[in-house]
Design a protein around this motif. Sequence first.
Motif, PDB file in Angstrom:
ATOM      1  N   MET B  95       0.827  -1.220   0.000  1.00 30.05           N
ATOM      2  CA  MET B  95       0.000   0.000   0.000  1.00 30.05           C
ATOM      3  C   MET B  95       0.859   1.267   0.000  1.00 30.05           C
ATOM      4  O   MET B  95       0.419   2.320  -0.452  1.00 30.05           O
ATOM      5  CB  MET B  95      -0.902   0.029   1.242  1.00 30.05           C
ATOM      6  N   ASN B  96       2.076   1.157   0.520  1.00 28.70           N
ATOM      7  CA  ASN B  96       2.964   2.328   0.544  1.00 28.70           C
ATOM      8  C   ASN B  96       3.606   2.593  -0.811  1.00 28.70           C
ATOM      9  O   ASN B  96       4.272   3.611  -0.988  1.00 28.70           O
ATOM     10  CB  ASN B  96       4.064   2.142   1.593  1.00 28.70           C
ATOM     11  N   VAL B  98       2.021   2.617  -3.817  1.00 25.28           N
ATOM     12  CA  VAL B  98       1.094   3.048  -4.865  1.00 25.28           C
ATOM     13  C   VAL B  98       0.290   4.241  -4.338  1.00 25.28           C
ATOM     14  O   VAL B  98      -0.046   4.282  -3.152  1.00 25.28           O
ATOM     15  CB  VAL B  98       0.186   1.874  -5.318  1.00 25.28           C
ATOM     16  N   THR B  99       0.049   5.213  -5.193  1.00 26.77           N
ATOM     17  CA  THR B  99      -0.682   6.386  -4.718  1.00 26.77           C
ATOM     18  C   THR B  99      -2.193   6.185  -4.891  1.00 26.77           C
ATOM     19  O   THR B  99      -2.639   5.371  -5.713  1.00 26.77           O
ATOM     20  CB  THR B  99      -0.274   7.661  -5.473  1.00 26.77           C
ATOM     21  N   VAL B 100      -2.927   6.933  -4.105  1.00 24.60           N
ATOM     22  CA  VAL B 100      -4.385   6.912  -4.204  1.00 24.60           C
ATOM     23  C   VAL B 100      -4.805   7.316  -5.619  1.00 24.60           C
ATOM     24  O   VAL B 100      -5.679   6.686  -6.228  1.00 24.60           O
ATOM     25  CB  VAL B 100      -4.994   7.889  -3.168  1.00 24.60           C
ATOM     26  N   ALA B 101      -4.140   8.337  -6.163  1.00 18.94           N
ATOM     27  CA  ALA B 101      -4.482   8.814  -7.514  1.00 18.94           C
ATOM     28  C   ALA B 101      -4.286   7.705  -8.551  1.00 18.94           C
ATOM     29  O   ALA B 101      -5.101   7.543  -9.460  1.00 18.94           O
ATOM     30  CB  ALA B 101      -3.633  10.027  -7.865  1.00 18.94           C
ATOM     31  N   LEU B 103      -4.459   4.465  -8.055  1.00 16.85           N
ATOM     32  CA  LEU B 103      -5.528   3.469  -7.900  1.00 16.85           C
ATOM     33  C   LEU B 103      -6.824   3.990  -8.523  1.00 16.85           C
ATOM     34  O   LEU B 103      -7.554   3.239  -9.162  1.00 16.85           O
ATOM     35  CB  LEU B 103      -5.743   3.138  -6.419  1.00 16.85           C
ATOM     36  N   GLU B 104      -7.078   5.266  -8.333  1.00 12.63           N
ATOM     37  CA  GLU B 104      -8.321   5.845  -8.874  1.00 12.63           C
ATOM     38  C   GLU B 104      -8.300   5.894 -10.399  1.00 12.63           C
ATOM     39  O   GLU B 104      -9.349   5.906 -11.034  1.00 12.63           O
ATOM     40  CB  GLU B 104      -8.548   7.251  -8.294  1.00 12.63           C
ATOM     41  N   ARG B 120     -19.390   8.110  -4.552  1.00 11.92           N
ATOM     42  CA  ARG B 120     -18.292   8.548  -3.681  1.00 11.92           C
ATOM     43  C   ARG B 120     -18.058   7.562  -2.538  1.00 11.92           C
ATOM     44  O   ARG B 120     -17.106   7.715  -1.785  1.00 11.92           O
ATOM     45  CB  ARG B 120     -18.580   9.945  -3.102  1.00 11.92           C
ATOM     46  N   ILE B 122     -16.925   4.628  -2.114  1.00 10.19           N
ATOM     47  CA  ILE B 122     -16.086   3.476  -2.447  1.00 10.19           C
ATOM     48  C   ILE B 122     -15.419   2.973  -1.171  1.00 10.19           C
ATOM     49  O   ILE B 122     -14.701   3.733  -0.514  1.00 10.19           O
ATOM     50  CB  ILE B 122     -14.984   3.892  -3.434  1.00 10.19           C
ATOM     51  N   PRO B 123     -15.654   1.713  -0.805  1.00  8.02           N
ATOM     52  CA  PRO B 123     -14.913   1.209   0.362  1.00  8.02           C
ATOM     53  C   PRO B 123     -13.411   1.268   0.069  1.00  8.02           C
ATOM     54  O   PRO B 123     -12.981   0.980  -1.050  1.00  8.02           O
ATOM     55  CB  PRO B 123     -15.384  -0.244   0.483  1.00  8.02           C
ATOM     56  N   ALA B 124     -12.631   1.648   1.067  1.00  7.10           N
ATOM     57  CA  ALA B 124     -11.183   1.736   0.884  1.00  7.10           C
ATOM     58  C   ALA B 124     -10.634   0.387   0.427  1.00  7.10           C
ATOM     59  O   ALA B 124      -9.735   0.328  -0.409  1.00  7.10           O
ATOM     60  CB  ALA B 124     -10.519   2.192   2.186  1.00  7.10           C
ATOM     61  N   GLY B 125     -11.201  -0.678   0.954  1.00  6.60           N
ATOM     62  CA  GLY B 125     -10.749  -2.020   0.582  1.00  6.60           C
ATOM     63  C   GLY B 125     -11.003  -2.311  -0.892  1.00  6.60           C
ATOM     64  O   GLY B 125     -10.239  -3.032  -1.536  1.00  6.60           O
ATOM     65  N   LEU B 127     -11.076   0.047  -3.357  1.00  8.94           N
ATOM     66  CA  LEU B 127     -10.082   0.825  -4.121  1.00  8.94           C
ATOM     67  C   LEU B 127      -8.718   0.145  -4.073  1.00  8.94           C
ATOM     68  O   LEU B 127      -7.943   0.201  -5.024  1.00  8.94           O
ATOM     69  CB  LEU B 127      -9.974   2.247  -3.562  1.00  8.94           C
ATOM     70  N   ALA B 128      -8.453  -0.499  -2.946  1.00  6.66           N
ATOM     71  CA  ALA B 128      -7.125  -1.087  -2.743  1.00  6.66           C
ATOM     72  C   ALA B 128      -7.016  -2.513  -3.283  1.00  6.66           C
ATOM     73  O   ALA B 128      -5.975  -3.126  -3.167  1.00  6.66           O
ATOM     74  CB  ALA B 128      -6.785  -1.073  -1.254  1.00  6.66           C
TER      75      ALA B 128
END
Lengths: 332, 332
Positions: B95-96, B98-101, B103-104, B120, B122-125, B127-128
């Motif tokens: 997880m460290n 890859v950026t949130v952007a 993944l999106e 809006r 989206i469970p964090a799990g 997205l990840a």
Amino acid sequence: MTSHIILTGDRTTGPLHLGHFVGSLQNRLAFQDKHTQFLMLADAQALTDTDHDVVHRNVLEVALDYLAVGLDPAKNTIFIQSQVPELSELTYYFMNLVTVARLERNPTVKEEIRQKNFQRDIPAGFLAYPVSQAADITAFKATAVPVGADQAPMIEQTNEIVRRFNALAGKDVLLETRAIIPQTGRLPGPDGKAKMSKSQGNALHLSASPDEITQFVKSMYTDSKHLKINDPGQVAGNAVFTFLDAFEPDISFVDDLKAKYRKGGLADSVIKQHLEVRLQELIAPIRNRRLELAKDPAHVMQILKAGTARARTVAAATLGEVKSALELDYFS
Amino acid sequence: MTSHIILTGDRTTGPLHLGHFVGSLQNRLAFQDKHTQFLMLADAQALTDTDHDVVHRNVLEVALDYLAVGLDPAKNTIFIQSQVPELSELTYYFMNLVTVARLERNPTVKEEIRQKNFQRDIPAGFLAYPVSQAADITAFKATAVPVGADQAPMIEQTNEIVRRFNALAGKDVLLETRAIIPQTGRLPGPDGKAKMSKSQGNALHLSASPDEITQFVKSMYTDSKHLKINDPGQVAGNAVFTFLDAFEPDISFVDDLKAKYRKGGLADSVIKQHLEVRLQELIAPIRNRRLELAKDPAHVMQILKAGTARARTVAAATLGEVKSALELDYFS
């Protein structure tokens, strides 16, 4: 105060300093006789924004600081976060209980993203660290978590996850927790303004040498308008008095000094000398114990190994309950 | 073709159907004699968007499907994702990287977010989950992953994480992988259009009864303009011919049927009857083996337990290398 299960700890990004002593270590020393305290060396969390060699090196440094100030491994469970894999497994499942939008709204995370200048390049692990914290807190069924006032939203985030999980499970598997917000303000650096921190480069480490202490006190700001000894001096915002408030136990003595300083006739060098004596007295035994302990790092690692084993037992029990509630227990 | 280590599997959200048979199970049956194949029952990933009771129940169902079609536990490592905690630990550290952007921006995730109507929320799990997939793939050092064409961006995401991790580690700890994109198109439902899927409610399960097969074939669309037997009929978009292409091994026989149908004089009932015979023949032994296996679920769970133990050994070795590269190996 009823007895609490407390989870607290530090990211292993550098050795601890006087700011940690005032803000958290003192409280932990008081807590260790009354509460069940889990002290986490948060190396995994530190990796969300710090290089792994720095993180690794400082596990031992922070552990030395803990032991040197008098945190007793017989009274506390001192453990290394990354060596309790149950915590990442809990994080994994909790990630389904919180939305990306909710994490992005977290005021603490927002502020840290601003400070760290991540812009759009936020590591997913960084955005998710409140979920990781929720895993740490709930794994030990902590009923109280000492945090700075700015960290209070993290506790709310944890409790939201707890409520969502318990609703999903149809029973109270996890415990809500509460923040213990320390009474003492944050210790500043020698300028009396910016808070003491490693990243500001204004910290006096708990391992500081006598000379480093002397230099630190010398560099402290007093009242820039207090040019002649007989001029009246300002106490508010005067770093030396802020430190005396924090480290001189004789309050009426400090009050007298303040009165004299305000009136005029008390030299900066005199108040600095008082402070230096106190700091030398405070740090000397910590430094000495730390030097002694540092001679046998294998012994310190042995303490961490034992603490980590205890922590794993507790975390594994919680994880077992969580996985059982999610019906992820096929072979038992 | 050189020998590959293959990771593949299914989210345990429902029993498998003919679409899975054509799209993946057939390939796996061919692969199991040539490659090292890890078959993952992806219950943990399914939890990102499916209720846990559904996920739990279908672990056994999917395992029964695997065994019933002839996937051999002696040739494949069949395991339950959630019972390999090393995978969530790898996910935690990846997880460290890859950026949130990033993944999106993942096209597969984007499309699935649209389909699932998360907006809006989206469970964090969720997205990840590409990070979780990267953990699954790299844990087994898979050199090839069979995916649909729309899943190719997931493989690119994995390889980005591999490259970032290896750069961080300063050595090649993890392996890049490549997508195996199947030649066969996706099997549609009886209307010949929408792809066969559980969520569309148009699936013929591998456990279908003879009567369910009959009803399914009856409900299939042919050519809506083929009203009289002697009218010329259309083959393209005619679901019965799509299925015959998939399930009738005698290609020249199908070509003859197509020619006759195009010319006119071949009744829909005749081509449907051919198809039904083939489907009954295909499914009967699968259904029978499945019924037999379902009599002893403990035996199936024993197979999964053994496979999971093997999978853990491999994943633990990779995790050990990863944690060692991150200097998270204090006690070894």
